[in-house]
Structures are given as C-alpha cells and as structure tokens.
Write a protein that holds these residues in place. Structure first.
Motif, PDB file in Angstrom:
ATOM      1  N   MET A   1       0.840  -1.198   0.000  1.00  9.53           N
ATOM      2  CA  MET A   1       0.000   0.000   0.000  1.00  9.53           C
ATOM      3  C   MET A   1       0.872   1.245   0.000  1.00  9.53           C
ATOM      4  O   MET A   1       1.901   1.288   0.687  1.00  9.53           O
ATOM      5  N   GLN A   2       0.462   2.219  -0.772  1.00  9.02           N
ATOM      6  CA  GLN A   2       1.170   3.490  -0.810  1.00  9.02           C
ATOM      7  C   GLN A   2       0.402   4.543  -0.017  1.00  9.02           C
ATOM      8  O   GLN A   2      -0.837   4.613  -0.072  1.00  9.02           O
ATOM      9  N   ILE A   3       1.148   5.351   0.741  1.00 10.62           N
ATOM     10  CA  ILE A   3       0.576   6.474   1.475  1.00 10.62           C
ATOM     11  C   ILE A   3       1.314   7.734   1.050  1.00 10.62           C
ATOM     12  O   ILE A   3       2.553   7.751   1.010  1.00 10.62           O
ATOM     13  N   LEU A   4       0.571   8.759   0.717  1.00 12.87           N
ATOM     14  CA  LEU A   4       1.171  10.039   0.364  1.00 12.87           C
ATOM     15  C   LEU A   4       1.311  10.892   1.622  1.00 12.87           C
ATOM     16  O   LEU A   4       0.343  11.091   2.355  1.00 12.87           O
ATOM     17  N   LEU A   5       2.521  11.354   1.868  1.00 10.03           N
ATOM     18  CA  LEU A   5       2.737  12.339   2.920  1.00 10.03           C
ATOM     19  C   LEU A   5       2.758  13.693   2.227  1.00 10.03           C
ATOM     20  O   LEU A   5       3.622  13.948   1.385  1.00 10.03           O
ATOM     21  N   ALA A   6       1.800  14.540   2.556  1.00 13.47           N
ATOM     22  CA  ALA A   6       1.633  15.811   1.837  1.00 13.47           C
ATOM     23  C   ALA A   6       2.708  16.808   2.238  1.00 13.47           C
ATOM     24  O   ALA A   6       2.442  17.870   2.811  1.00 13.47           O
ATOM     25  N   SER A   7       3.952  16.445   1.921  1.00 13.18           N
ATOM     26  CA  SER A   7       5.102  17.272   2.253  1.00 13.18           C
ATOM     27  C   SER A   7       6.290  16.757   1.459  1.00 13.18           C
ATOM     28  O   SER A   7       6.332  15.585   1.063  1.00 13.18           O
ATOM     29  N   ASN A   8       7.264  17.649   1.201  1.00 12.97           N
ATOM     30  CA  ASN A   8       8.526  17.227   0.606  1.00 12.97           C
ATOM     31  C   ASN A   8       9.647  17.279   1.635  1.00 12.97           C
ATOM     32  O   ASN A   8      10.824  17.216   1.281  1.00 12.97           O
ATOM     33  N   ASN A   9       9.264  17.388   2.926  1.00  9.00           N
ATOM     34  CA  ASN A   9      10.237  17.441   4.002  1.00  9.00           C
ATOM     35  C   ASN A   9      10.743  16.026   4.276  1.00  9.00           C
ATOM     36  O   ASN A   9      10.007  15.173   4.779  1.00  9.00           O
ATOM     37  N   ALA A  10      12.013  15.772   3.932  1.00  8.23           N
ATOM     38  CA  ALA A  10      12.582  14.431   4.078  1.00  8.23           C
ATOM     39  C   ALA A  10      12.603  13.969   5.531  1.00  8.23           C
ATOM     40  O   ALA A  10      12.466  12.776   5.815  1.00  8.23           O
ATOM     41  N   LYS A  11      12.753  14.928   6.460  1.00 11.91           N
ATOM     42  CA  LYS A  11      12.791  14.568   7.879  1.00 11.91           C
ATOM     43  C   LYS A  11      11.429  14.062   8.339  1.00 11.91           C
ATOM     44  O   LYS A  11      11.336  13.109   9.108  1.00 11.91           O
ATOM     45  N   LYS A  12      10.354  14.707   7.879  1.00  9.95           N
ATOM     46  CA  LYS A  12       9.015  14.254   8.250  1.00  9.95           C
ATOM     47  C   LYS A  12       8.750  12.857   7.690  1.00  9.95           C
ATOM     48  O   LYS A  12       8.177  11.999   8.371  1.00  9.95           O
ATOM     49  N   LEU A  13       9.161  12.638   6.441  1.00 11.81           N
ATOM     50  CA  LEU A  13       8.935  11.333   5.818  1.00 11.81           C
ATOM     51  C   LEU A  13       9.694  10.253   6.578  1.00 11.81           C
ATOM     52  O   LEU A  13       9.132   9.190   6.883  1.00 11.81           O
ATOM     53  N   ARG A  14      10.955  10.518   6.909  1.00 10.90           N
ATOM     54  CA  ARG A  14      11.757   9.531   7.627  1.00 10.90           C
ATOM     55  C   ARG A  14      11.154   9.246   9.001  1.00 10.90           C
ATOM     56  O   ARG A  14      11.160   8.096   9.463  1.00 10.90           O
ATOM     57  N   GLU A  15      10.623  10.287   9.626  1.00 10.82           N
ATOM     58  CA  GLU A  15      10.018  10.133  10.947  1.00 10.82           C
ATOM     59  C   GLU A  15       8.861   9.135  10.895  1.00 10.82           C
ATOM     60  O   GLU A  15       8.746   8.239  11.738  1.00 10.82           O
ATOM     61  N   LEU A  16       7.998   9.272   9.878  1.00  9.02           N
ATOM     62  CA  LEU A  16       6.863   8.364   9.737  1.00  9.02           C
ATOM     63  C   LEU A  16       7.335   6.954   9.409  1.00  9.02           C
ATOM     64  O   LEU A  16       6.822   5.975   9.969  1.00  9.02           O
TER      65      LEU A  16
END
Length: 205
Positions: A1-16
């Motif tokens: 499953m793919q989830i879109l994180l509505a941000s291009n902030n790499a730190k936020k993505l890594r956190e999730l």
C-alpha cells in the motif's frame, strides 16, 4: 500500500517511516509530494491546526487518489492565549523567516517572568482515505520559552524551547541542542503520528 505524505520534508517522511517500522508494519510505502503529479498548493486558511491539516490531506487525496497524511504544527504560548498557533510560520509577517519570528516572540515575552513562560509545540496530523474516511490526531510537546536562543540544530522556534523532559532532568537543553533522532523520538509530530499507527495497520491489512 502506498501512502502520500503531503510534504517534501525528508525529515518528516523519515520520521513516519521509522515509526511504522518500529510498529512492525510492513508493505507500506510512504511517498513525498514529489513522487506524484504536481497539483496546486491548497490555501491553508483554517482557524485551527486540524482545519489546515485536513485541507492539505483532502487535497492530496483528491489529486493523487492515495491515502494521504498531512500535518500542521506550530508553537502555542500560554501567556499569549495559545498564539502564535497556526500563525507560527508567519508570526513576524513573512512566511518562514525563523529569525524574525523568534525575535518578535522574544520581544513580546520580554517582561514575562520565568514562571509564566510555559509553551508547547503542537502537531495535528490528518489521515484521509479515497473513500472519505478521516482521522485527526494531536500531539503536544510541553515546555517553556527561554530568554535567548540556544543551539544550532532544528528550525523554527527550536532555539527558544526547553522541553519539559529537559527541565525535569536538570539538563535544560533547548530542542535546538538535541540530536535529530533524540528530538524525533519525543517530538509533538512523533506523538501525533504514533496515534495513526493502528489506523495504518488496519488499512494495510
């Protein structure tokens, strides 16, 4: 499953990603905005963090067709009745001018005694599915405001904020003096995202 994180902030993505891995959830790919076709950035004109998080998450679903997570965050100062709040990034008038925002907040709080300098970083995360299911969660990281900036890490109001954990430990470091992984483990956003783990587990099942 793919989830879109509505941000291009790499730190936020890594956190999730780290939170999902820690919860043992597999088969979920978290995508940044750059991974989907570009779409107009929605106007964040909500009155609350939840309003703005939902605006961004709904836009992501509408344009990508993917389950979307978005967050809105800022600092809430008790003495200022919860402000800057949703205006945190543009408190001084210019969006994203961290130094101007910090300088203005320090000036506004200059005469406030130490015992009344309580504040909290707040993050509200919204998860919206293509079927219209919506989940909104809030994470708060309590602490207090310093009288001068401390530390070079982080961004925004990090140099002015001493987390309650630091006060309790007697170390009294600003969040801008903490290592990124140390901060991410207890931050307001981490606390909010952790509340979405079971929702995501259910969607991925």
């Amino acid at each position: 499953m793919q989830i879109l994180l509505a941000s291009n902030n790499a730190k936020k993505l890594r956190e999730l990603v780290v939170i999902l891995e820690g919860a043992g959830i597999s088969g979920v790919e978290v995508l940044p905005l750059s991974a989907v076709a570009s779409y107009p950035e929605p106007v964040e004109d909500g009155r609350t963090f939840a309003d703005n998080a939902l605006i961004k998450a709904r836009a992501g679903v509408a344009h990508s067709g993917l389950v979307t997570i978005a967050d809105d965050s800022g600092i809430a100062v008790d003495e200022l009745n919860g402000m800057p709040g949703t205006l945190s990034a543009r408190w001084s008038g210019s969006h994203g001018d961290d130094q101007a925002n910090n300088d203005l907040l320090l000036a506004q709080m200059a005469d406030v005694p130490d015992e009344r300098r309580q504040a909290a970083f707040v993050s509200v995360c919204a998860l919206v599915t293509p079927s219209g299911e919506e989940h909104v969660v809030e994470g708060r990281w309590p602490g207090r405001l310093l009288r001068a900036e401390q530390g070079e890490n982080g961004f925004g109001y990090d140099p002015l904020f001493v987390p309650a954990e630091e006060d309790a430990a007697g170390t009294r470091r600003a969040s801008a003096e903490m290592a990124p992984e140390e901060k991410n483990a207890i931050s307001h956003r981490a606390r909010a995202l952790a509340q979405l783990v079971e929702v995501i587990r259910g969607l991925a099942a």
